[in-house]
Scaffold this active site. Structure first.
Site, PDB file in Angstrom:
ATOM      1  N   ASP A  27      56.761  46.515  38.882  1.00  0.00           N
ATOM      2  CA  ASP A  27      56.818  47.488  39.976  1.00  0.00           C
ATOM      3  C   ASP A  27      57.410  48.785  39.456  1.00  0.00           C
ATOM      4  O   ASP A  27      58.567  48.816  39.031  1.00  0.00           O
ATOM      5  CB  ASP A  27      57.701  46.875  41.086  1.00  0.00           C
ATOM      6  CG  ASP A  27      57.968  47.854  42.227  1.00  0.00           C
ATOM      7  OD1 ASP A  27      57.210  48.831  42.337  1.00  0.00           O
ATOM      8  OD2 ASP A  27      58.918  47.606  42.991  1.00  0.00           O
ATOM      9  N   ASN A  29      57.418  51.788  41.318  1.00  0.00           N
ATOM     10  CA  ASN A  29      57.895  52.722  42.352  1.00  0.00           C
ATOM     11  C   ASN A  29      58.889  52.074  43.318  1.00  0.00           C
ATOM     12  O   ASN A  29      59.147  52.582  44.395  1.00  0.00           O
ATOM     13  CB  ASN A  29      56.712  53.339  43.124  1.00  0.00           C
ATOM     14  CG  ASN A  29      55.917  52.270  43.867  1.00  0.00           C
ATOM     15  OD1 ASN A  29      56.116  51.075  43.646  1.00  0.00           O
ATOM     16  ND2 ASN A  29      55.017  52.694  44.736  1.00  0.00           N
ATOM     17  N   ASP A  31      58.970  49.462  45.370  1.00  0.00           N
ATOM     18  CA  ASP A  31      58.699  48.991  46.737  1.00  0.00           C
ATOM     19  C   ASP A  31      58.642  47.462  46.752  1.00  0.00           C
ATOM     20  O   ASP A  31      58.239  46.858  47.743  1.00  0.00           O
ATOM     21  CB  ASP A  31      57.390  49.601  47.289  1.00  0.00           C
ATOM     22  CG  ASP A  31      56.185  49.223  46.448  1.00  0.00           C
ATOM     23  OD1 ASP A  31      56.341  48.526  45.405  1.00  0.00           O
ATOM     24  OD2 ASP A  31      55.053  49.602  46.827  1.00  0.00           O
ATOM     25  N   ASP A  35      52.406  47.346  40.463  1.00  0.00           N
ATOM     26  CA  ASP A  35      51.394  48.395  40.624  1.00  0.00           C
ATOM     27  C   ASP A  35      50.782  48.783  39.282  1.00  0.00           C
ATOM     28  O   ASP A  35      51.205  48.301  38.224  1.00  0.00           O
ATOM     29  CB  ASP A  35      52.011  49.614  41.330  1.00  0.00           C
ATOM     30  CG  ASP A  35      53.345  49.995  40.705  1.00  0.00           C
ATOM     31  OD1 ASP A  35      53.388  50.147  39.472  1.00  0.00           O
ATOM     32  OD2 ASP A  35      54.356  50.105  41.446  1.00  0.00           O
ATOM     33  N   ASP A 109      38.238  42.155  38.738  1.00  0.00           N
ATOM     34  CA  ASP A 109      37.744  41.086  39.591  1.00  0.00           C
ATOM     35  C   ASP A 109      36.565  41.645  40.379  1.00  0.00           C
ATOM     36  O   ASP A 109      36.617  42.786  40.853  1.00  0.00           O
ATOM     37  CB  ASP A 109      38.856  40.648  40.563  1.00  0.00           C
ATOM     38  CG  ASP A 109      39.021  39.159  40.602  1.00  0.00           C
ATOM     39  OD1 ASP A 109      38.063  38.491  41.046  1.00  0.00           O
ATOM     40  OD2 ASP A 109      40.079  38.655  40.190  1.00  0.00           O
ATOM     41  N   ASP A 211      34.203  36.500  41.279  1.00  0.00           N
ATOM     42  CA  ASP A 211      34.921  35.586  42.180  1.00  0.00           C
ATOM     43  C   ASP A 211      33.934  34.705  42.953  1.00  0.00           C
ATOM     44  O   ASP A 211      32.873  35.180  43.379  1.00  0.00           O
ATOM     45  CB  ASP A 211      35.735  36.426  43.174  1.00  0.00           C
ATOM     46  CG  ASP A 211      36.572  35.590  44.115  1.00  0.00           C
ATOM     47  OD1 ASP A 211      37.578  35.032  43.651  1.00  0.00           O
ATOM     48  OD2 ASP A 211      36.218  35.490  45.303  1.00  0.00           O
ATOM     49  N   GLU A 274      33.796  32.599  38.203  1.00  0.00           N
ATOM     50  CA  GLU A 274      34.704  31.578  38.705  1.00  0.00           C
ATOM     51  C   GLU A 274      33.932  30.476  39.424  1.00  0.00           C
ATOM     52  O   GLU A 274      33.267  30.719  40.425  1.00  0.00           O
ATOM     53  CB  GLU A 274      35.699  32.193  39.699  1.00  0.00           C
ATOM     54  CG  GLU A 274      36.777  31.219  40.097  1.00  0.00           C
ATOM     55  CD  GLU A 274      37.114  31.251  41.578  1.00  0.00           C
ATOM     56  OE1 GLU A 274      36.348  31.831  42.372  1.00  0.00           O
ATOM     57  OE2 GLU A 274      38.156  30.678  41.930  1.00  0.00           O
ATOM     58  N   HIS A 335      46.072  32.147  39.161  1.00  0.00           N
ATOM     59  CA  HIS A 335      46.818  32.408  40.393  1.00  0.00           C
ATOM     60  C   HIS A 335      46.511  31.418  41.508  1.00  0.00           C
ATOM     61  O   HIS A 335      47.043  31.551  42.608  1.00  0.00           O
ATOM     62  CB  HIS A 335      46.507  33.841  40.854  1.00  0.00           C
ATOM     63  CG  HIS A 335      45.052  34.008  41.194  1.00  0.00           C
ATOM     64  ND1 HIS A 335      44.054  33.954  40.247  1.00  0.00           N
ATOM     65  CD2 HIS A 335      44.423  34.187  42.382  1.00  0.00           C
ATOM     66  CE1 HIS A 335      42.885  34.103  40.835  1.00  0.00           C
ATOM     67  NE2 HIS A 335      43.081  34.251  42.125  1.00  0.00           N
ATOM     68  N   ASP A 336      45.613  30.471  41.250  1.00  0.00           N
ATOM     69  CA  ASP A 336      45.268  29.473  42.271  1.00  0.00           C
ATOM     70  C   ASP A 336      45.765  28.072  41.925  1.00  0.00           C
ATOM     71  O   ASP A 336      45.574  27.140  42.713  1.00  0.00           O
ATOM     72  CB  ASP A 336      43.733  29.388  42.426  1.00  0.00           C
ATOM     73  CG  ASP A 336      43.137  30.647  43.018  1.00  0.00           C
ATOM     74  OD1 ASP A 336      43.808  31.293  43.837  1.00  0.00           O
ATOM     75  OD2 ASP A 336      41.992  30.982  42.649  1.00  0.00           O
TER      76      ASP A 336
END
Ligand code: NOJ
Length: 538
Positions: A27, A29, A31, A35, A109, A211, A274, A335-336
């Site tokens: 990150d 910035n 938040d 990013d 992606d 995807d 995928e 990520h799954d």
């Protein structure tokens, strides 16, 4: 173009790909959400051109497009925009430039099966039955009793159909109701999505991860799927059906071939799709594309049981199924799926890393895997992936912030991160591991650099060896008279194996032992879960 020329040209034959989940990488910035600028700031860690960095050849960015983030970017409301939470197109262009400067290719992606419900195309489509975009999605009347048009199920649970009050018709969604499926039988949809590919290629993108590729085209008669006779009941009823008519349709292969032709019009592009498939299904996808610019993901190393023989058989069979232009790939996590160290423990994960980087093909690394990051149990009130819960297990655990150092929030952000940081981050982090030559990150670094500079590992053949030991998997990678031998002990016990080789140079071991030494491996004794990469002179 002859084959030799092609190998030299296409980066896919060389690169190790690193998957970045942008929300969780860095990150910039403050938040609490990662990013694009954060990624730029960390490119040197991935590849600064020296052996100090990881030596990554490509990054794949999980979606950064404009999105309401119901499925964290896999629900797109603007295909040619960057979501403000990640930055803007200018920063994206800078990312591509900075990545290329470091010899890192950029893979985006490509979420083509569905849009967000917020996409202007869907808003138009749902507005009336006669809207010009009506047929861009899949709409059907209810059955006479008001129920959905057929028995198809959503991957995330429940019916794949949602009734829309505006026109009293159902629309199809293979995933969430917020992710309506595009109608890929419509030529206007095809043309619009081809433009998306062109848009990003013109911005310098080198490839795509497609995807839900297997879902793209559905049966033209929308026939009911048959029941799955082996289904025993599970959290998600998705597997109670065999998805004969809702995925893997022959026409999807034509679409794949069209994508490949589009990539082929540009220099040096590549696509990986995928789909969680067995070898015969993967073969179909390989065959779909005639120019070698596409491969289906091979996820089998994630699901195969911990058994040297089964893993060897899978790799032998997979290798045997490939034709000359097909380029294999292997994946340990994404990520799954729960992280590899959480699934099998660190020692075994080190052994799989050695396998990953010494096989033929394209290795994929999921961010944080190289430092041995683990899944985290996220308390219910902090969970963000509410839909993964329906699928099987909540997926937040494998999406937590990258652990850079032992400062607050693991150096990911100065603000409270969108997901909690792993409890062990003070021990498991990039900075600490870079200082320890026996750490996981050093194993990854050594293997990646050796691989990237080895013609044998990049272009040599693969041949597994019969050792008469069911716990040890060994194979040779060969190119002309050069040989690299990989020996992997899958057992929790010490194992001794025999080879007809005497003087061999140890290139890498999973625990750093004997590296650089010349040893005799006529008989070699491996400690539990130990692996060796050696150069063999005959
Ligand atoms: C596959 C992606 O990897 C997953 O994260 C997503 O939820 C589904 N496709 C739907 O797009």
């Amino acid at each position: 173009m002859n084959d030799k020329h092609k190998f030299q040209l296409n980066w896919s034959r060389k690169a190790v790909v690193y998957q970045i989940y942008p929300r969780s990488f860095k990150d910039s910035n403050n938040d609490g959400i990662g990013d694009l600028q954060g990624i730029i700031d960390k490119l040197d860690y991935l590849n600064d051109g020296t052996e100090k960095s990881l030596g990554i050849g490509a990054i794949w960015l999980s979606p950064i497009y404009k999105s309401p983030m119901v499925d964290f970017g896999y629900d797109i409301s603007g295909y040619t925009d960057v979501d403000p939470v990640f930055g803007d197109l200018k920063t994206f262009d800078r990312l591509v430039k900075e990545a290329h400067k470091r010899d890192i290719k950029v893979i985006m992606d490509f979420v083509a099966n569905h849009t967000s419900i917020e996409h202007p195309w869907f808003k138009e489509s749902r507005s009336s039955k006669i809207n010009p975009k009506r047929d861009w999605y899949i709409w059907k009347n209810p059955k006479p009793d008001g129920s959905p048009p057929n028995n198809w199920l959503s991957v995330f649970g429940g019916s794949a159909w949602t009734l829309d009050k505006t026109t009293n018709q159902y629309y199809l969604h293979s995933f969430l109701p917020e992710q309506p499926d595009l109608n890929w039988r419509n030529v206007e949809v095809q043309a619009a999505m081809e433009k998306v590919l062109e848009f990003w290629m013109h911005r310098g993108v080198d490839g795509f991860r497609s995807d839900a590729a297997y879902h793209l085209i559905k049966d033209d008669q929308l026939r009911d799927n048959p029941a799955n006779p082996t289904y025993k009941g599970a959290k998600n009823s998705y597997n109670s059906l065999i998805h004969t008519y809702s995925q893997g349709r022959p026409e999807a292969l034509d679409t794949m071939n069209t994508f490949c032709s589009i990539l082929g019009l540009h220099r040096d592009k590549y696509m990986v799709s995928e789909a969680y498939l067995d070898i015969p299904e993967m073969t179909k996808l390989y065959k779909a594309c005639s120019n070698g610019l596409h491969a289906p993901f091979n996820f089998n190393l994630i699901s195969l049981p911990w058994d040297a023989k089964l893993i060897r058989n899978h790799i032998d069979d997979f290798e045997a199924s490939l034709s000359k232009n097909d380029w294999p790939n292997y994946v340990l996590g994404n990520h799954d799926r729960p992280r590899v160290v959480s699934r099998i423990g660190e020692k075994r994960a080190r052994l799989l890393a050695m396998l990953l980087f010494t096989l033929r093909g394209m290795p994929f690394v999921y961010y944080g895997e190289e430092i041995g990051m683990k899944n985290i149990d996220i308390p219910e009130d902090l969970q963000k992936d509410l839909f993964g819960n329906l699928l099987a297990d909540n997926r937040d655990g494998e999406r937590t912030p990258m652990q850079w150092d032992d400062s607050a929030n693991a150096g990911f952000s100065n603000a409270k991160p969108w997901l909690p940081v792993g409890e062990k981050y003070k021990d498991v982090n990039v900075e600490k591991e870079l200082d320890d030559s026996l750490s996981m990150v050093h194993l990854y670094r050594r293997l990646i650099h050796y691989r990237t500079n080895s013609h044998v590992l990049l272009h040599g053949s693969y041949r597994s060896l019969d050792l008469g030991d069911n716990h040890v998997f060994a194979y040779l990678r060969e190119l002309s008279d050069e040989k690299i031998l990989v020996i992997l002990n899958f057992s929790k016990d010490e194992e001794s194996v025999f080879f007809p080789y005497q003087k061999t140079k140890v290139i890498c071991t999973t625990n750093g032992e004997k590296e650089g030494k010349i040893i005799d491996i006529n008989k070699v004794t491996l400690s539990p879960y130990q692996g060796y990469v050696v150069e063999v002179k005959t």
